[in-house]
Scaffold this active site. Structure first.
Site, PDB file in Angstrom:
ATOM      1  N   PHE A 162      36.683   0.896 -49.581  1.00  0.00           N
ATOM      2  CA  PHE A 162      37.137  -0.449 -49.257  1.00  0.00           C
ATOM      3  C   PHE A 162      35.981  -1.279 -48.699  1.00  0.00           C
ATOM      4  CE2 PHE A 162      40.713   2.411 -48.489  1.00  0.00           C
ATOM      5  CZ  PHE A 162      41.796   1.765 -49.077  1.00  0.00           C
ATOM      6  N   ASP A 163      35.911  -2.530 -49.116  1.00  0.00           N
ATOM      7  CA  ASP A 163      35.111  -3.515 -48.399  1.00  0.00           C
ATOM      8  C   ASP A 163      35.829  -3.828 -47.088  1.00  0.00           C
ATOM      9  OD1 ASP A 163      33.205  -5.518 -47.852  1.00  0.00           O
ATOM     10  OD2 ASP A 163      34.457  -7.035 -48.816  1.00  0.00           O
ATOM     11  N   GLY A 164      35.134  -4.505 -46.183  1.00  0.00           N
ATOM     12  CA  GLY A 164      35.724  -4.805 -44.889  1.00  0.00           C
ATOM     13  C   GLY A 164      36.361  -6.181 -44.813  1.00  0.00           C
ATOM     14  N   SER A 305      29.812 -10.420 -47.351  1.00  0.00           N
ATOM     15  CA  SER A 305      31.095  -9.725 -47.225  1.00  0.00           C
ATOM     16  C   SER A 305      30.965  -8.613 -46.227  1.00  0.00           C
ATOM     17  CB  SER A 305      31.519  -9.153 -48.567  1.00  0.00           C
ATOM     18  OG  SER A 305      32.699  -8.420 -48.429  1.00  0.00           O
TER      19      SER A 305
END
Length: 305
Positions: A162-164, A305
């Protein structure tokens, strides 16, 4: 007593996300629906090849046992019912016998059915459906159907990355970066390091996976990773947030703007979620990837991101 999907991880997925229907889709887009439907009928007994999210679905379903159904996968598609029949037959041919539910809307918006399903994840090759699902509050991702398929190196381990910001967390901090730049972002995150970030759209999925991790299923495990462009000192707020949620991730990569693709290739996830198109495109050349069409980056040129 009615059947209930409560207490299960419910994944709703479109036919094109689960199977490789790209040839059929090109026919649909370039000719007419009648030709597409005719081809699907001719191929009813020809199993479609696995698609981008196939590995993720297959491994999650392996958490089900004869005694307990922990994961429910439902086909949710704009396809017509006949094409839906082929999707069901393809699932059976590939050993996904527990996929028994599906909704096929023949072009009508399908995302409204996420509510009665209680879905904790929606994967679709239709970007607009994903946007609408996210606006309704459901974790959803636009599957890049040209993504590299998952590695077969870890057959007994579901790996999800997952990206944050704007994925696990809200886009609060991203908005500071977009408006004021990196220095202001770092200062903002240092000052608020002990203050948990608000939840992002995929926090419910991470929580559901964390619960699934606590269950001992012989031969199956879940491994999660946070893969973010944050770097020190902004990493502290992200980790403090996870601790406040009482959710652990197995790996965390604070890359400070480095391209994520090669790091993801080493992690070998069954799926990766990110809110920025450029990051998803870079990742898709290495691993199965999906675009979370939410947050400020979805409305402005991607920067951070």
């Amino acid at each position: 007593m009615p059947v209930s999907l409560q207490d299960q991880l419910v994944v709703a997925i479109s036919s094109r996300a689960l199977f490789d229907f790209e040839e059929e889709n090109r026919l649909f887009e370039n000719t007419d629906p009648a030709s597409y439907l005719r081809l699907q009928r001719e191929r009813l007994d020809v199993p479609a090849a696995p698609g981008v999210a196939f590995s993720l679905v297959k491994k999650l379903l392996a958490f089900n046992t004869e005694e307990q159904q922990r994961v429910e996968v439902v086909l949710l598609s704009r396809n017509d019912p006949v094409s839906g029949m082929r999707a069901f037959r393809s699932a059976k041919a590939h050993g996904l016998h527990s996929i028994q539910r599906g909704v096929f809307t023949q072009g009508r918006d399908p995302f409204g059915y996420l509510r009665p399903l209680g879905a904790q994840l929606f994967l679709s090759a239709n970007a607009d459906d994903v946007t609408q699902a996210l606006q309704l509050g459901y974790p959803a991702a636009h599957v890049f159907t040209d993504s590299m398929r998952a590695s077969g190196s870890h057959p007994q381990e579901v790996r999800i990355a997952f990206d944050g910001d704007a994925v696990l967390f809200s886009d609060e901090s991203e908005r500071v970066f977009q408006a004021e730049g990196l220095a202001a972002f770092q200062k903002h995150e240092q000052e608020k390091a002990a203050q948990p970030l608000p939840e992002g759209p995929f926090k419910p999925l991470l929580a559901a996976l964390h619960s699934l991790q606590q269950i001992e299923v012989p031969g199956m495990r879940i491994r999660t990773a946070l893969v973010t462009a944050r770097s020190a000192p902004a990493h502290e707020r992200a980790l403090n947030t996870l601790m406040d949620w009482k959710i652990d991730v197995d790996e965390a990569m604070f890359l400070g703007g480095l391209a994520k693709g090669e790091f993801l290739r080493e992690f070998e996830p069954d799926f990766f979620f990110d809110d920025q198109t450029s990051h998803v495109r870079n990742a898709a050349s290495h691993v199965p990837s999906g675009h979370v069409r939410s947050g400020i980056a979805h409305h402005k040129p991607p920067i951070h991101s």
